[in-house]
Design a protein around this motif. Structure first.
Motif, PDB file in Angstrom:
ATOM      1  N   ARG A  51       0.839  -1.198   0.000  1.00 11.28           N
ATOM      2  CA  ARG A  51       0.000   0.000   0.000  1.00 11.28           C
ATOM      3  C   ARG A  51       0.879   1.255   0.000  1.00 11.28           C
ATOM      4  N   ALA A  52       1.966   1.215   0.769  1.00 11.89           N
ATOM      5  CA  ALA A  52       2.897   2.345   0.789  1.00 11.89           C
ATOM      6  C   ALA A  52       3.564   2.516  -0.577  1.00 11.89           C
ATOM      7  N   LEU A  53       3.911   1.389  -1.232  1.00 12.95           N
ATOM      8  CA  LEU A  53       4.506   1.462  -2.571  1.00 12.95           C
ATOM      9  C   LEU A  53       3.523   2.097  -3.549  1.00 12.95           C
ATOM     10  N   ARG A  54       2.283   1.653  -3.494  1.00 16.20           N
ATOM     11  CA  ARG A  54       1.255   2.220  -4.367  1.00 16.20           C
ATOM     12  C   ARG A  54       1.141   3.733  -4.164  1.00 16.20           C
ATOM     13  N   ASP A  55       1.090   4.139  -2.890  1.00 17.03           N
ATOM     14  CA  ASP A  55       0.955   5.569  -2.596  1.00 17.03           C
ATOM     15  C   ASP A  55       2.155   6.355  -3.111  1.00 17.03           C
ATOM     16  N   GLU A  56       3.347   5.823  -2.919  1.00 14.52           N
ATOM     17  CA  GLU A  56       4.556   6.517  -3.385  1.00 14.52           C
ATOM     18  C   GLU A  56       4.584   6.626  -4.904  1.00 14.52           C
ATOM     19  N   VAL A  57       4.200   5.533  -5.594  1.00  8.83           N
ATOM     20  CA  VAL A  57       4.203   5.549  -7.065  1.00  8.83           C
ATOM     21  C   VAL A  57       3.157   6.526  -7.585  1.00  8.83           C
ATOM     22  N   PHE A  58       1.970   6.539  -6.975  1.00 10.62           N
ATOM     23  CA  PHE A  58       0.929   7.478  -7.417  1.00 10.62           C
ATOM     24  C   PHE A  58       1.309   8.938  -7.128  1.00 10.62           C
ATOM     25  N   ASN A  59       2.138   9.164  -6.125  1.00  6.38           N
ATOM     26  CA  ASN A  59       2.574  10.522  -5.803  1.00  6.38           C
ATOM     27  C   ASN A  59       3.780  10.974  -6.633  1.00  6.38           C
ATOM     28  N   ALA A  60       4.432  10.043  -7.300  1.00  2.15           N
ATOM     29  CA  ALA A  60       5.622  10.380  -8.095  1.00  2.15           C
ATOM     30  C   ALA A  60       5.313  11.422  -9.178  1.00  2.15           C
ATOM     31  N   PRO A  61       4.210  11.345  -9.925  1.00  2.00           N
ATOM     32  CA  PRO A  61       3.933  12.376 -10.936  1.00  2.00           C
ATOM     33  C   PRO A  61       3.768  13.775 -10.323  1.00  2.00           C
ATOM     34  N   GLN A  62       3.121  13.851  -9.158  1.00  2.00           N
ATOM     35  CA  GLN A  62       2.950  15.161  -8.512  1.00  2.00           C
ATOM     36  C   GLN A  62       4.290  15.761  -8.098  1.00  2.00           C
ATOM     37  N   ARG A  63       5.191  14.884  -7.612  1.00  2.00           N
ATOM     38  CA  ARG A  63       6.495  15.385  -7.184  1.00  2.00           C
ATOM     39  C   ARG A  63       7.388  15.743  -8.378  1.00  2.00           C
ATOM     40  N   SER A  64       7.232  15.004  -9.484  1.00  2.00           N
ATOM     41  CA  SER A  64       8.122  15.233 -10.631  1.00  2.00           C
ATOM     42  C   SER A  64       7.600  16.305 -11.591  1.00  2.00           C
ATOM     43  N   ALA A  65       6.311  16.582 -11.578  1.00  2.00           N
ATOM     44  CA  ALA A  65       5.728  17.543 -12.525  1.00  2.00           C
ATOM     45  C   ALA A  65       6.385  18.916 -12.453  1.00  2.00           C
ATOM     46  N   PRO A  66       6.545  19.495 -11.279  1.00  2.00           N
ATOM     47  CA  PRO A  66       7.177  20.831 -11.235  1.00  2.00           C
ATOM     48  C   PRO A  66       8.622  20.824 -11.755  1.00  2.00           C
ATOM     49  N   ARG A  67       9.283  19.681 -11.619  1.00  2.00           N
ATOM     50  CA  ARG A  67      10.682  19.608 -12.043  1.00  2.00           C
ATOM     51  C   ARG A  67      10.825  19.475 -13.559  1.00  2.00           C
TER      52      ARG A  67
END
Length: 195
Positions: free
Chosen positions: A139-155
């Motif tokens: 579940r933590a892996l899923r959450d981290e993977v789903f949050n990756a686009p939000q963290r990488s978008a500004p970059r």
């Protein structure tokens, strides 16, 4: 024959069977042999003995020797080995069933002890705890993977090079999987030190 039932004492019945008096007394106490006015009907007792008493390896030999010495015909319990020998192939006797059950019971006891030893040594884990831990880690892996686009978008907003965008996305995914891997490692027991 006058039709009267011959009743004998427990001591006399023990002598006829070739067993200790205490064995007969125990059978009476446990209800495996019934008494009539405090005495034993040997014909009925022989049937009850055969049906309600576990056979010992030497019981048939001792009883047949005693009845031969007294000039009597072997009782139903003593003739059981001959009946078993003439049984069809593949048929099992009660003694065989008892032995098989006893072996299974002893094997189960050994397996139970081995599991308990493994649990005490820290080599055995509780299934519920492991299932819960794996669920939490994924579940933590899923959450981290789903949050990756939000963290990488500004970059990646101002980037035009595909390789740079790919590098940012891979970096975020790697972080997500590293976090999940650490969680799984935390769940795993430490390896026991070599003695």
């Amino acid at each position: 024959m006058n039709g009267r039932v011959e009743l004998i004492t427990q001591a006399e019945y023990a002598r006829r069977r070739g067993v200790a008096k205490s064995a007969v007394a125990k059978a009476v106490k446990e209800g495996r042999i019934t008494l009539i006015d405090g005495k034993i009907d040997p014909a009925v007792a022989d049937i009850q003995w055969a049906q309600n008493t576990r056979a010992r390896a030497d019981a048939g030999r001792a009883a047949s020797e005693s009845s031969s010495a007294m000039g009597e015909a072997p009782s139903a319990a003593n003739s059981a080995p001959q009946a078993q020998e003439s049984a069809p192939v593949g048929a099992s006797s009660g003694k065989d069933d008892y032995q098989a059950l006893r072996v299974r019971r002893e094997m189960a006891a050994v397996e139970r002890e081995e599991r308990e030893n493994a649990r005490e040594a820290g080599l055995l884990l509780d299934r519920r705890e492991v299932s819960r831990g794996v669920f939490d880690a994924f579940r933590a892996l899923r959450d981290e993977v789903f949050n990756a686009p939000q963290r990488s978008a500004p970059r990646v907003v101002g980037l035009a090079d595909v390789r740079e965008i790919e590098h940012v996305l891979m970096e975020e995914l790697r972080k997500a999987f590293t976090i999940a891997e650490r969680r799984l490692q935390d769940l795993m027991p430490e390896k026991p030190e070599a003695a």
